[in-house]
Enzyme design. Structure first.
Site, PDB file in Angstrom:
ATOM      1  N   HIS A 115       0.845  -1.191   0.000  1.00  0.00           N
ATOM      2  CA  HIS A 115       0.000   0.000   0.000  1.00  0.00           C
ATOM      3  C   HIS A 115       0.885   1.246   0.000  1.00  0.00           C
ATOM      4  O   HIS A 115       1.816   1.336   0.800  1.00  0.00           O
ATOM      5  CB  HIS A 115      -0.907  -0.001   1.233  1.00  0.00           C
ATOM      6  CG  HIS A 115      -1.885   1.133   1.220  1.00  0.00           C
ATOM      7  ND1 HIS A 115      -2.962   1.166   0.355  1.00  0.00           N
ATOM      8  CD2 HIS A 115      -1.924   2.283   1.922  1.00  0.00           C
ATOM      9  CE1 HIS A 115      -3.634   2.295   0.546  1.00  0.00           C
ATOM     10  NE2 HIS A 115      -3.030   2.983   1.486  1.00  0.00           N
ATOM     11  N   SER A 142       3.931   0.785   2.585  1.00  0.00           N
ATOM     12  CA  SER A 142       3.836  -0.263   3.603  1.00  0.00           C
ATOM     13  C   SER A 142       3.588  -1.608   2.926  1.00  0.00           C
ATOM     14  O   SER A 142       2.982  -1.676   1.850  1.00  0.00           O
ATOM     15  CB  SER A 142       2.649   0.002   4.544  1.00  0.00           C
ATOM     16  OG  SER A 142       2.728   1.278   5.143  1.00  0.00           O
TER      17      SER A 142
END
Ligand code: GRF
Length: 223
Positions: A115, A142
């Site tokens: 993400h 992330s």
């Protein structure tokens, strides 16, 4: 073999350009990562990332609402395809669909997502725009385990970049892309060595729970 382990079987789900998939293919070809990229699934037939799968002779399937079998949902078709491929790990890499709870549960602890934000900040779409609108001075990417909550599962590792005055969504994305690729390779390296696990809802590294996500520094992940 990574430290005595067989190559990690990885299925990659994409919807778009697949630059992260290409990064993994290159890392396998250069001997950096010991992966067996066993399946690519795209929900879009025209996803440019499928060309990377074709070029590397990775089996791929296009699965969407229009082509799954009679009486079968898209999630069921994806689950069946994944089960046939026996992956150790499923990577959601720009896969622009929200998965149902059953599919997530079927691969609990074996499914991760990339993400483009420093989760838990900016779950969902348009992260670059939202970072700029908020006036943040840093952004990042992330990799997290997938749970039923969208972009809400335990975070394994993150990489940060600064936000410069004058940055646009495009300039931020251009700067984050290569960093995100390095983050992915570093995280996958941990998985090839079987060093990361989801246990009781927490990320464990070498058997110990992580107090916070690992941070990418250069090409290495630090605790
Ligand atoms: C990445 O930024 C990833 O974080 C997000 O979608 C993008 C995929 O890029 N989920 P690509 O298709 O690998 O180029």
């Amino acid at each position: 073999m990574s430290a005595g382990h067989p190559p990690l079987r990885v299925a990659v789900l994409i919807s778009g350009t697949g630059s992260n998939l290409k990064t993994l293919i290159d890392a396998v070809e250069s001997g950096t990562l010991d992966l067996d990229l066993c399946l690519v699934i795209s929900n879009r037939e025209e996803a440019p990332g499928l060309d990377h799968a074709r070029g590397a002779s990775i089996p791929f399937e296009v699965i969407n609402q229009d082509n799954c079998g009679p009486g079968q949902t898209e999630d069921e078709a994806v689950t069946a395809a994944l089960r046939r491929a026996h992956p150790d790990l499923v990577l959601l890499s720009g896969y622009m669909r929200i998965l149902g709870a059953q599919l997530v549960a079927a691969f609990s602890g074996r499914m991760i997502n990339q993400h483009p934000s420093l989760l838990p900040r900016y779950k969902g779409l348009h992260t670059y725009r939202r970072v700029l609108e908020a006036g943040d001075d840093e952004h990042g990417a992330s990799v997290h385990f997938v749970t039923a909550e969208l972009d809400g599962g335990p975070v394994i590792a993150q990489a940060r970049i600064g936000v410069d005055p004058g940055d646009t969504e495009q300039s931020l994305a251009a700067r984050l892309g290569p960093v995100e690729h390095r983050l992915l390779v570093a995280v996958m390296e941990l998985f090839t060595r079987r060093r990361v696990r989801l246990q009781h809802g927490d990320v464990h590294l070498d058997g110990n729970p992580l107090a916070r996500p690992l941070e990418l520094t250069g090409d290495a992940l630090v605790v």
